[in-house]
Design a protein around this motif. Sequence first.
Motif, PDB file in Angstrom:
ATOM      1  N   PHE A  74     -63.716   0.159  23.213  1.00  0.00           N
ATOM      2  CA  PHE A  74     -62.900  -0.956  22.719  1.00  0.00           C
ATOM      3  C   PHE A  74     -63.785  -2.107  22.272  1.00  0.00           C
ATOM      4  O   PHE A  74     -63.630  -2.661  21.185  1.00  0.00           O
ATOM      5  N   PHE A  75     -64.747  -2.468  23.119  1.00  0.00           N
ATOM      6  CA  PHE A  75     -65.618  -3.595  22.801  1.00  0.00           C
ATOM      7  C   PHE A  75     -66.568  -3.265  21.638  1.00  0.00           C
ATOM      8  O   PHE A  75     -66.877  -4.126  20.825  1.00  0.00           O
ATOM      9  N   SER A  76     -67.025  -2.022  21.563  1.00  0.00           N
ATOM     10  CA  SER A  76     -67.945  -1.662  20.493  1.00  0.00           C
ATOM     11  C   SER A  76     -67.255  -1.734  19.132  1.00  0.00           C
ATOM     12  O   SER A  76     -67.846  -2.171  18.145  1.00  0.00           O
ATOM     13  N   VAL A  77     -65.976  -1.334  19.062  1.00  0.00           N
ATOM     14  CA  VAL A  77     -65.224  -1.425  17.810  1.00  0.00           C
ATOM     15  C   VAL A  77     -64.973  -2.893  17.455  1.00  0.00           C
ATOM     16  O   VAL A  77     -65.128  -3.309  16.300  1.00  0.00           O
ATOM     17  N   LEU A  78     -64.590  -3.681  18.453  1.00  0.00           N
ATOM     18  CA  LEU A  78     -64.336  -5.106  18.216  1.00  0.00           C
ATOM     19  C   LEU A  78     -65.590  -5.807  17.712  1.00  0.00           C
ATOM     20  O   LEU A  78     -65.542  -6.582  16.752  1.00  0.00           O
ATOM     21  N   VAL A  79     -66.727  -5.526  18.351  1.00  0.00           N
ATOM     22  CA  VAL A  79     -67.987  -6.159  17.950  1.00  0.00           C
ATOM     23  C   VAL A  79     -68.383  -5.734  16.540  1.00  0.00           C
ATOM     24  O   VAL A  79     -68.933  -6.530  15.773  1.00  0.00           O
ATOM     25  N   ARG A  80     -68.075  -4.484  16.162  1.00  0.00           N
ATOM     26  CA  ARG A  80     -68.392  -4.039  14.808  1.00  0.00           C
ATOM     27  C   ARG A  80     -67.610  -4.856  13.773  1.00  0.00           C
ATOM     28  O   ARG A  80     -68.149  -5.267  12.747  1.00  0.00           O
ATOM     29  N   GLY A  81     -66.337  -5.103  14.048  1.00  0.00           N
ATOM     30  CA  GLY A  81     -65.540  -5.935  13.144  1.00  0.00           C
ATOM     31  C   GLY A  81     -66.066  -7.353  13.079  1.00  0.00           C
ATOM     32  O   GLY A  81     -66.149  -7.960  12.000  1.00  0.00           O
ATOM     33  N   LEU A  82     -66.451  -7.881  14.223  1.00  0.00           N
ATOM     34  CA  LEU A  82     -66.985  -9.243  14.296  1.00  0.00           C
ATOM     35  C   LEU A  82     -68.319  -9.347  13.557  1.00  0.00           C
ATOM     36  O   LEU A  82     -68.549 -10.261  12.758  1.00  0.00           O
ATOM     37  N   GLU A  83     -69.208  -8.370  13.805  1.00  0.00           N
ATOM     38  CA  GLU A  83     -70.540  -8.400  13.209  1.00  0.00           C
ATOM     39  C   GLU A  83     -70.479  -8.271  11.690  1.00  0.00           C
ATOM     40  O   GLU A  83     -71.214  -8.945  10.965  1.00  0.00           O
ATOM     41  N   GLU A  84     -69.587  -7.409  11.193  1.00  0.00           N
ATOM     42  CA  GLU A  84     -69.469  -7.227   9.741  1.00  0.00           C
ATOM     43  C   GLU A  84     -69.015  -8.516   9.063  1.00  0.00           C
ATOM     44  O   GLU A  84     -69.504  -8.876   7.991  1.00  0.00           O
ATOM     45  N   GLU A 297     -59.859  -5.449  13.465  1.00  0.00           N
ATOM     46  CA  GLU A 297     -59.315  -6.680  12.867  1.00  0.00           C
ATOM     47  C   GLU A 297     -59.416  -7.848  13.833  1.00  0.00           C
ATOM     48  O   GLU A 297     -59.687  -8.985  13.428  1.00  0.00           O
ATOM     49  N   LEU A 298     -59.214  -7.574  15.122  1.00  0.00           N
ATOM     50  CA  LEU A 298     -59.318  -8.617  16.128  1.00  0.00           C
ATOM     51  C   LEU A 298     -60.723  -9.235  16.117  1.00  0.00           C
ATOM     52  O   LEU A 298     -60.883 -10.461  16.166  1.00  0.00           O
ATOM     53  N   GLY A 299     -61.743  -8.372  16.015  1.00  0.00           N
ATOM     54  CA  GLY A 299     -63.120  -8.867  15.946  1.00  0.00           C
ATOM     55  C   GLY A 299     -63.397  -9.643  14.676  1.00  0.00           C
ATOM     56  O   GLY A 299     -64.005 -10.716  14.700  1.00  0.00           O
ATOM     57  N   ALA A 300     -62.927  -9.098  13.544  1.00  0.00           N
ATOM     58  CA  ALA A 300     -63.161  -9.758  12.249  1.00  0.00           C
ATOM     59  C   ALA A 300     -62.469 -11.112  12.188  1.00  0.00           C
ATOM     60  O   ALA A 300     -63.047 -12.108  11.716  1.00  0.00           O
ATOM     61  N   LYS A 301     -61.238 -11.178  12.680  1.00  0.00           N
ATOM     62  CA  LYS A 301     -60.497 -12.444  12.648  1.00  0.00           C
ATOM     63  C   LYS A 301     -61.087 -13.465  13.618  1.00  0.00           C
ATOM     64  O   LYS A 301     -61.056 -14.671  13.357  1.00  0.00           O
ATOM     65  N   ALA A 302     -61.622 -12.982  14.750  1.00  0.00           N
ATOM     66  CA  ALA A 302     -62.288 -13.897  15.682  1.00  0.00           C
ATOM     67  C   ALA A 302     -63.480 -14.552  14.995  1.00  0.00           C
ATOM     68  O   ALA A 302     -63.727 -15.757  15.153  1.00  0.00           O
ATOM     69  N   ALA A 303     -64.231 -13.753  14.213  1.00  0.00           N
ATOM     70  CA  ALA A 303     -65.377 -14.298  13.476  1.00  0.00           C
ATOM     71  C   ALA A 303     -64.918 -15.314  12.436  1.00  0.00           C
ATOM     72  O   ALA A 303     -65.533 -16.379  12.276  1.00  0.00           O
ATOM     73  N   LYS A 304     -63.840 -15.018  11.723  1.00  0.00           N
ATOM     74  CA  LYS A 304     -63.328 -15.942  10.710  1.00  0.00           C
ATOM     75  C   LYS A 304     -62.866 -17.254  11.344  1.00  0.00           C
ATOM     76  O   LYS A 304     -63.092 -18.335  10.794  1.00  0.00           O
ATOM     77  N   MET A 305     -62.206 -17.145  12.494  1.00  0.00           N
ATOM     78  CA  MET A 305     -61.770 -18.351  13.208  1.00  0.00           C
ATOM     79  C   MET A 305     -62.971 -19.203  13.598  1.00  0.00           C
ATOM     80  O   MET A 305     -62.939 -20.435  13.499  1.00  0.00           O
ATOM     81  N   LEU A 306     -64.042 -18.538  14.034  1.00  0.00           N
ATOM     82  CA  LEU A 306     -65.241 -19.273  14.446  1.00  0.00           C
ATOM     83  C   LEU A 306     -65.891 -19.947  13.249  1.00  0.00           C
ATOM     84  O   LEU A 306     -66.320 -21.110  13.327  1.00  0.00           O
ATOM     85  N   MET A 307     -65.978 -19.238  12.109  1.00  0.00           N
ATOM     86  CA  MET A 307     -66.576 -19.819  10.906  1.00  0.00           C
ATOM     87  C   MET A 307     -65.792 -21.052  10.452  1.00  0.00           C
ATOM     88  O   MET A 307     -66.361 -22.076  10.060  1.00  0.00           O
ATOM     89  N   GLU A 308     -64.483 -20.946  10.524  1.00  0.00           N
ATOM     90  CA  GLU A 308     -63.638 -22.084  10.150  1.00  0.00           C
ATOM     91  C   GLU A 308     -63.890 -23.265  11.072  1.00  0.00           C
ATOM     92  O   GLU A 308     -63.972 -24.415  10.632  1.00  0.00           O
TER      93      GLU A 308
END
Length: 337
Positions: A74-84, A297-308
């Motif tokens: 679960f965490f590895s998939v989330l981190v992949r979305g976040l890292e990308e 998507e959860l990881g990717a959106k977390a990254a977008k929220m942080l960038m904002e």
Amino acid sequence: MKVTIKDVAERAQVSVATVSRVLNQSKPVSPEIQDKVMRAVNELGFNPNPVARSLVMKKSLLIGVLIPNIANMFFSVLVRGLEEECYKQQYTTLLCNTNGEIDKELHYLNLMKDKYVDGVVILTSSLKEEHIQFFEENPIPVVFASQSNNGGGMFDCINIDDFQAAYDATSFLIKWGHKKIGLLSGPLTDMESGFSRYSGFRKALEEHNLDFYEKWFSEGTYDIYSGFLRGKEILSRKERPTAIFCASDTMAMGLIHAADEIGIRVPDEISVMGFDDIPMAEAFRPGLTTVRQPIFELGAKAAKMLMEQIQKKSNHKKQLKILPHEIVVRKSCLKLL
């Protein structure tokens, strides 16, 4: 000897301040000067000190990521979305494995503060006073991922509705004719994946006038081994449930392995439902009926929220985002009706 910015300035026949402007893009310079400086940088092999450069630029392009268990898919998939997503924004991620221990989380947070990270994404079992105190003393942009408790609006958070997802999963089993349902839960001290899912399970039973059986409930961790041990305890009892809801797919897989070892057929003699829909859930046999949360998507959106948050800084309004979930039906559950 180490090449310095002064060496670059002498080679390019410009001032140290001009070299700094070119490297940090702090002020415009002519294309001719920029070419001279970059030619000198390449000829001398100059590598600016990243910490010093981050102080000048007031950003390091580094994002800290704290996760409880890198071995959990679960965490590895989330981190992949976040890292990308971070990579698209030219940020580099620094990954730290905490085992869910608050002391380790604080250790890594202090380390990241010293590395001048531009922001942090944290996956933790629950928001604690230690987190609040740290970020009050160190105003670093932060997003709590897979977390709904935003400290009364103090932090950005993103998650699914764990309570509702567990309620829906249990209601699904009930609609399929199951009245004797067990639960393999995560730690109830984990307020999201543990307690909220437990509460959603209990609420569904209550609303359908079904009993909660302590003998078919076991509190464990989210790994396969825990699912195997806890599942074996329940399945070895004289009276068994017709279905078991598990707080994670990995626990469900461990439970199915336990059933196979005892000689209990899934789903003919026991139905098993998981949670998360990790990539292995579909490939597992039997294919796992589960609650799908959009992990990548959860990881990717977390990254977008942080960038904002990083870009807006003091003007940023804290957000709590809840992503949708769904029930994915495969072969591990049997309809009794």
